[in-house]
Design a protein around this motif. Sequence first.
Motif, short mmCIF file in Angstrom:
data_model
loop_
_atom_site.label_atom_id
_atom_site.label_comp_id
_atom_site.label_asym_id
_atom_site.label_seq_id
_atom_site.Cartn_x
_atom_site.Cartn_y
_atom_site.Cartn_z
N GLU A 1 0.81 -1.22 0.00
CA GLU A 1 0.00 0.00 0.00
C GLU A 1 0.85 1.27 0.00
N LYS A 2 1.93 1.29 0.77
CA LYS A 2 2.76 2.49 0.83
C LYS A 2 3.40 2.79 -0.52
N GLN A 3 3.81 1.75 -1.23
CA GLN A 3 4.40 1.99 -2.54
C GLN A 3 3.34 2.46 -3.53
N LEU A 4 2.12 1.93 -3.38
CA LEU A 4 1.05 2.38 -4.27
C LEU A 4 0.76 3.86 -4.06
N GLU A 5 0.70 4.28 -2.79
CA GLU A 5 0.48 5.70 -2.51
C GLU A 5 1.61 6.54 -3.08
N TYR A 6 2.83 6.05 -2.97
CA TYR A 6 4.00 6.76 -3.48
C TYR A 6 3.89 6.97 -5.00
N MET A 7 3.37 5.97 -5.69
CA MET A 7 3.22 6.10 -7.14
C MET A 7 2.04 7.01 -7.52
N ALA A 8 1.01 7.02 -6.67
CA ALA A 8 -0.18 7.83 -6.98
C ALA A 8 0.00 9.30 -6.64
N PHE A 9 0.66 9.58 -5.53
CA PHE A 9 0.79 10.96 -5.05
C PHE A 9 2.20 11.48 -5.28
N PRO A 10 2.35 12.69 -5.79
CA PRO A 10 1.33 13.71 -6.02
C PRO A 10 0.74 13.74 -7.43
N ARG A 11 1.01 12.72 -8.26
CA ARG A 11 0.53 12.78 -9.64
C ARG A 11 -0.99 12.84 -9.72
N ILE A 12 -1.66 12.20 -8.75
CA ILE A 12 -3.12 12.26 -8.71
C ILE A 12 -3.62 13.69 -8.52
N LEU A 13 -2.82 14.51 -7.83
CA LEU A 13 -3.20 15.91 -7.64
C LEU A 13 -3.21 16.64 -8.98
#
Length: 754
Positions: free
Chosen positions: A480-492
Amino acid sequence: MPIKKITALIVFITFLYNCDSPKTEHPKPQILPMPAHLESTKGEFILDNSVGMSYDDTFKVSATFLKEFVENGSSIQLQQNNSISFIQDDTILNDEGYQLTISPKQIEIRAKTDHGAFYAVQSLRQLLPTDFENGTFYQEKISIPCVTIKDSPQFKHRGMHLDVGRHFFSVDFIKKYIDALAMLKMNTFHWHLTEDQGWRIEIKKYPKLQEIAAFRDQTLIGSYNADPQQFDGKRYGGFYTQEEIKDVVAYAQNRHVTIIPEIEMPGHAQAAISAYPELGCTGEQIKVAETWGVFDHIFCSKDETFEFLENVLDEVLELFPSKYFHIGGDEAPKTHWEKCPNCQQRIKEEGLKDEHELQNYFITRIEKYLNSKGRQIIGWDEILEGGLAPNATVMSWRGTQGAIEAAKQHHNVIMTPTSHCYFDYKQSDNEDEPLANSGGFLPLEKVYSFNPIPEELTEEESKYVLGGQGNIWTEYIPNEKQLEYMAFPRILAMSEVLWSPTDKKNYPDFVARVDNFHQRLDALDINYANHLYEVDGGAATDGYELKSILKNKTIRYTTDGTKPSGTSEVYSGVIPINKDLVIKAAIFNADKKQGATFTQPITYHKALGKTISVNVQPSKTYSGSGIEGLINGISGSDTRVNDKEWLGFDGEDLEITIDLGEEMEISSIETRFYEAPWMWIYAPKMIAYGIKQNSLDSEAEIPESSDTHAIVKINLNETTRYIYLRIPNSGLIPKGKQGAGNKPWTFIDEIIIN
């Protein structure tokens, strides 16, 4: 009264007034995504225990969310009065639009629907301290700056995708993911539930999907391209029960997030076929896939398969009320269909031309079934092959051509091209970046530059573009932590691309708001990639330049390959190139380094900064730093083609002319080509060259690549001003390979002239 006493009295009265009427200096509101209209006004609203809310059932979801956010985030308990009022306003034309007015005495939220009111609440949320996010605001009151916001989204479909087939994520994390989407005014969660590597949804009629298809015996470790590949030897898997699915769907509905499920067909079906071999063409017992890639085992087109799929769809439809249903349709090799008696009989009976038309038959048949249940299908752009199903929406991922073709046929389109929307790609050249999909490179700025409307569409055709989404495929994202790292901040960045008006987009301003938003992500315990303190660089007309996306930062650098320190030279202008260099640079605060060290080797050669021309332009998606980038001294990445230096040409033969400006002694020409058949990228087999115009009188064979690069060096030993090169495309992709029958891509790197 003496003057001294009068003065003292005035000072005392002023002191009392200031004590009774505290004023807080509020910075400019830092809202993400940027509202269409935001105006700061005088004064502030005090939120404390005297404040209450008034609303009717129309706004139950959004009002409940605000009440719980305030009361769970602080000691403040809201009362029953109209200090904060929700007002239905039919003059707001967009169903997701709103007007938020904060004055000293009242907060007023106007919206046509609860959707719009909910997004007003998300803007209001960002005006509150980040301590509210994790329940650590302990003060008795807080002042909120007075503002007027009038806002509505640019696009209807604002989504994020998540693949849980390659790696599985808990229900709690799925809810956390949905929370993040809602906070950023995204309204769609595309839940990719089935894959070759795992079936993730309970289907009660077919229990083997849970018993067999949901688990694989082991998982690939490291890169797919490693030779030999390594595996962990551990059984892996899981699935969501139907009760868990219902819980997640209800949770999303209370945040105005629609979940679109994806059940892949006819391809990416190996896990399902492992549980029920009769669904495939061969009938053989196979295993759930343990590595990544595309597999030949796809659903057979016989009636028994359609009966299975319709039964599966019936159960899935009961769980997901969304209008749209994603059926995949991508990466379905026809190898087994070509040899399958059932599939060949189907082609004959239906009067189909080939296996591509058989795929259209397959998709259209499923579409008719889903239409009969009141649903519309979405498919990846491969569903265009062999003809488009009558009512299908196309999700365009292989560039924008699929979207253009579909929109011109008056089909709805959702934009998610790899070039701007694949968040499983690396986002930085930082050496500490985690292993990621080697197919591309997607930094924050490129996501922000995304325009979902292809310029090839007319104004009328562009109306069929519903919006876009970011995609996260999880081959290389095990937790999960790596998934968040890949998503944020690009999701912003993606949220602002899809919500905010184009004329409001301003990257430096956006970056400043992202920097501020990091505090909110910290409070929410969301892991994010912080590349804002990294240096970037690129070739300039007279050398090499360094830059930072944050303003007024000190960059120190070296050119001999040593690490920069607090005493290294401060960057003040373009670095001249008159020899081989290894530039290393970093941002410094005084003598303390912030962020990672940037490294760029530069090869000095005779064509550097000279004139180059080509017969065809590179693809817009893979244009690197332009055609001049082929002779700027900077080589492309060793692991990906979607960077600033590799140039991609889509099937064309390439002719290059280099003008050195004067006669020079040339000893050699050297370049390299990318080789990645799984990405439809093939190195050419030969290169023709010459030093006289219209005379390519010599040829050099390009050796087969030992990894992903084919390197060619031509020994010349001539005196010339001009160098002519002809690089033919390698020819049609052979049968059995991905993209068979199509012309492949040619990717070329720096052309070094010595």
